[in-house]
Design a protein around this motif. Sequence first.
Motif, short mmCIF file in Angstrom:
data_model
loop_
_atom_site.label_atom_id
_atom_site.label_comp_id
_atom_site.label_asym_id
_atom_site.label_seq_id
_atom_site.Cartn_x
_atom_site.Cartn_y
_atom_site.Cartn_z
N ASP A 452 0.84 -1.19 0.00
CA ASP A 452 0.00 0.00 0.00
C ASP A 452 0.88 1.24 0.00
O ASP A 452 1.74 1.41 0.86
CB ASP A 452 -0.90 -0.02 1.23
CG ASP A 452 -1.93 1.11 1.23
OD1 ASP A 452 -1.99 1.86 0.22
OD2 ASP A 452 -2.67 1.24 2.22
N ALA A 454 -0.31 4.37 0.19
CA ALA A 454 -1.13 5.50 0.64
C ALA A 454 -0.35 6.47 1.52
O ALA A 454 -0.63 7.68 1.53
CB ALA A 454 -2.36 4.98 1.39
N ASP A 455 0.63 5.97 2.28
CA ASP A 455 1.35 6.84 3.22
C ASP A 455 2.59 7.49 2.62
O ASP A 455 3.36 8.13 3.34
CB ASP A 455 1.76 6.02 4.46
CG ASP A 455 0.54 5.52 5.24
OD1 ASP A 455 -0.50 6.22 5.20
OD2 ASP A 455 0.63 4.44 5.85
N ASP A 556 -7.60 11.65 -4.03
CA ASP A 556 -8.69 11.64 -3.04
C ASP A 556 -10.03 11.31 -3.66
O ASP A 556 -10.97 10.94 -2.95
CB ASP A 556 -8.77 13.01 -2.35
CG ASP A 556 -7.51 13.32 -1.56
OD1 ASP A 556 -6.88 12.35 -1.08
OD2 ASP A 556 -7.14 14.51 -1.45
N GLY A 558 -10.65 8.93 -5.90
CA GLY A 558 -10.79 7.53 -6.32
C GLY A 558 -10.81 7.36 -7.82
O GLY A 558 -11.30 6.36 -8.35
N ASP A 585 -2.01 2.60 -4.29
CA ASP A 585 -2.74 3.25 -3.20
C ASP A 585 -4.06 2.52 -2.99
O ASP A 585 -4.98 2.62 -3.80
CB ASP A 585 -2.99 4.72 -3.58
CG ASP A 585 -3.62 5.51 -2.45
OD1 ASP A 585 -4.48 4.95 -1.75
OD2 ASP A 585 -3.26 6.69 -2.28
N VAL A 586 -4.14 1.77 -1.88
CA VAL A 586 -5.32 0.93 -1.63
C VAL A 586 -6.59 1.76 -1.53
O VAL A 586 -7.63 1.40 -2.08
CB VAL A 586 -5.11 0.10 -0.33
CG1 VAL A 586 -6.40 -0.61 0.08
CG2 VAL A 586 -4.00 -0.92 -0.54
N SER A 587 -6.52 2.94 -0.86
CA SER A 587 -7.73 3.75 -0.67
C SER A 587 -8.27 4.28 -2.00
O SER A 587 -9.48 4.46 -2.16
CB SER A 587 -7.43 4.92 0.28
OG SER A 587 -6.45 5.78 -0.29
N THR A 588 -7.38 4.53 -2.96
CA THR A 588 -7.81 5.01 -4.28
C THR A 588 -8.37 3.86 -5.12
O THR A 588 -9.45 3.96 -5.71
CB THR A 588 -6.64 5.67 -5.04
OG1 THR A 588 -6.16 6.78 -4.30
CG2 THR A 588 -7.07 6.13 -6.43
N THR A 590 -9.19 0.53 -4.41
CA THR A 590 -10.17 -0.48 -3.98
C THR A 590 -11.60 0.05 -3.95
O THR A 590 -12.51 -0.68 -3.54
CB THR A 590 -9.80 -1.07 -2.61
OG1 THR A 590 -9.66 -0.01 -1.66
CG2 THR A 590 -8.50 -1.86 -2.70
N ARG A 591 -11.81 1.26 -4.40
CA ARG A 591 -13.20 1.72 -4.59
C ARG A 591 -13.81 1.00 -5.79
O ARG A 591 -15.03 0.98 -5.94
CB ARG A 591 -13.24 3.23 -4.78
CG ARG A 591 -12.70 4.00 -3.59
CD ARG A 591 -12.94 5.49 -3.73
NE ARG A 591 -12.01 6.27 -2.91
CZ ARG A 591 -12.05 7.59 -2.79
NH1 ARG A 591 -12.99 8.27 -3.42
NH2 ARG A 591 -11.16 8.22 -2.05
N ARG A 596 -10.73 -4.21 -5.27
CA ARG A 596 -11.10 -4.64 -3.93
C ARG A 596 -11.01 -6.16 -3.81
O ARG A 596 -10.44 -6.69 -2.86
CB ARG A 596 -12.53 -4.15 -3.60
CG ARG A 596 -13.20 -4.80 -2.38
CD ARG A 596 -12.37 -4.73 -1.11
NE ARG A 596 -12.09 -3.37 -0.69
CZ ARG A 596 -11.29 -3.06 0.32
NH1 ARG A 596 -10.68 -4.03 1.01
NH2 ARG A 596 -11.06 -1.81 0.65
#
Length: 606
Positions: A452, A454-455, A556, A558, A585-588, A590-591, A596
Amino acid sequence: MLQLEYEHERDEFKRLGEVIGVGRKVKRGDCWWPVRVGRSYYNSLNQLVVEVYRSEDEDIEHNFEYGKQVMFFRTSGMDSITYLDFSATVSYAEEHRMVVIVPDNNAVQQLQVAEQLGVQLSFDETTYRLMLEAIDRVSRAKDNRLAQLRDLFYNPGKEEKFTFAPMSFPWLNATQERAVNEVLRAKDVAVVHGPPGTGKTTTLVEAIYETLRRESQVLVCAQSNMAVDWISERLMDRGVDVLRVGNPTRVNDKMLSQTYERRYEAHPDYPQLWAMRKTLREVREHRRGTEAYHQKVDRLKSRITELELRIHNDLFAQARVISCTLAGSASRVLEGMRFATLFIDEAAQALEAACWIAIRRAGRVVLAGDHCQLPPTIKCYEALKGGLGLTLMERIVASNPQVVTLLQVQYRMNEQIMQFSSEWFYGGKVQSAPEVRDRGILDWDTPMVWIDTADLDGREEFVGESYGRINRAEAALTLQTLEEYFEKVGRQRVLDERLDVGIISPYRAQVQHLRRLIRQSAALKPYRSLIAVNTVDGFQGQERDIIVISLVRANDEGQIGFLRDLRRMNVAITRARMKLIILGDVSTLTRHPFYRKLYDHIQSAN
């Protein structure tokens, strides 16, 4: 829809030509600048050609290939461009050398005196013209074989088959053997559906080989020169005499020796033909309007034509397989020829209209490919929405599923890597062969990892219109991850066992950024020969021990752009034999349900 695509690409080419400077065209692979002009001569087909050399030794893959139209320009600085008043056609292209067909000696003279010379792709209307003509021909066809095939492909129906007991091929698995038998039985059409690593090429070569025991000659085509070269080489390895029409991308002695031009030059009558052509040019240079002059010219032309026909007929009489691209099947050297069987490899990557260019020469059609991998490239959204992306293979699979054979045993990947692709794209029908099911580099290693990003201190960036996106922080982490894995495996072991690596990114800008970082990396210097970096399309048909994928997108909203094209991701994740590392980036990502599910699959497997 094809007309829309044609107009869109033509207008886009014109627009980009006006706003993009030479430097950007070079980076896109559409331009060489500056270039050096080499010798000019008449080739074996009596075309005037000029050698052109790329002066800058940059690590940029170019898009020049056989048959493409080019135009030359001279510059005063990077922005002031003057185009020369003729167009040319690529006859042959290597990494840093190109041979182009020019119209006359005046063009040669312009090239020889021009300073700060460059060459770029021009908009090529030839392929579109061939496709539009093919659509017109097939739509008008009536009471002939072309009309019968059209009606069968467009309507669910009962295709005809030969009946005979199944033949046994002990060196093939059960579904490969069934596929070859279905090809041999088909009177109209057969489809070999080959998921990643299932031996589609092996099966197709066997089907061609067996067909040649029943037919004197077949036509083998594919959308790209690279795909044509690959199937041609495999057939040559099997001992089949292949005549390659067009310019091979895989530039090696084996492929070059099979080209129409090289075999033309090697014919025993060619020295005599060359001498007579030279004599004819010399006679014309000292033109006299006398009766004796005209008689001499007529005699020479008649004898030249006779020799050309004899050489041409000898070449085609010897060859068992004629191989070319789909557009190349319209070549004048194939004029008037018909074949009982046409094989189209990588059929799921070809526009339907391109397939019809070749089908007009055939009595029956065998398509091989995978419509769950790379689709055709469509640049116009309206054309894509209107259905231009629907390939002939997909159409036949939908209308006549009984002619399709799915290859179900794969020989490339560890079971965990294959499992997700099998379940998402192939209904769980593809299984791993026992000998590869548990293959790995390290004991207790995890075959699939998602890191990931993301950070990371950095996000995706847009680096120029129509050029792409990069994620600098993710690129740096990609190389760091690879270095750490080499350390874990053992650096000397990587070198001794020559564990090869593929670094894939869907974005060309990220690919070029990664290549620069690798060139600058002292830690990776000993391993450069083992590492290939390319786009998803560039890795089609390839495999590596280790695959690292940089997905780039991190925002941000997605937004994932063309990462929504899941068939491309199917290609990317199925290139790895033993280890798959994904950075994203998992948050972007996996939407989207696909990513996912992929992320969850990797987490649960670990």
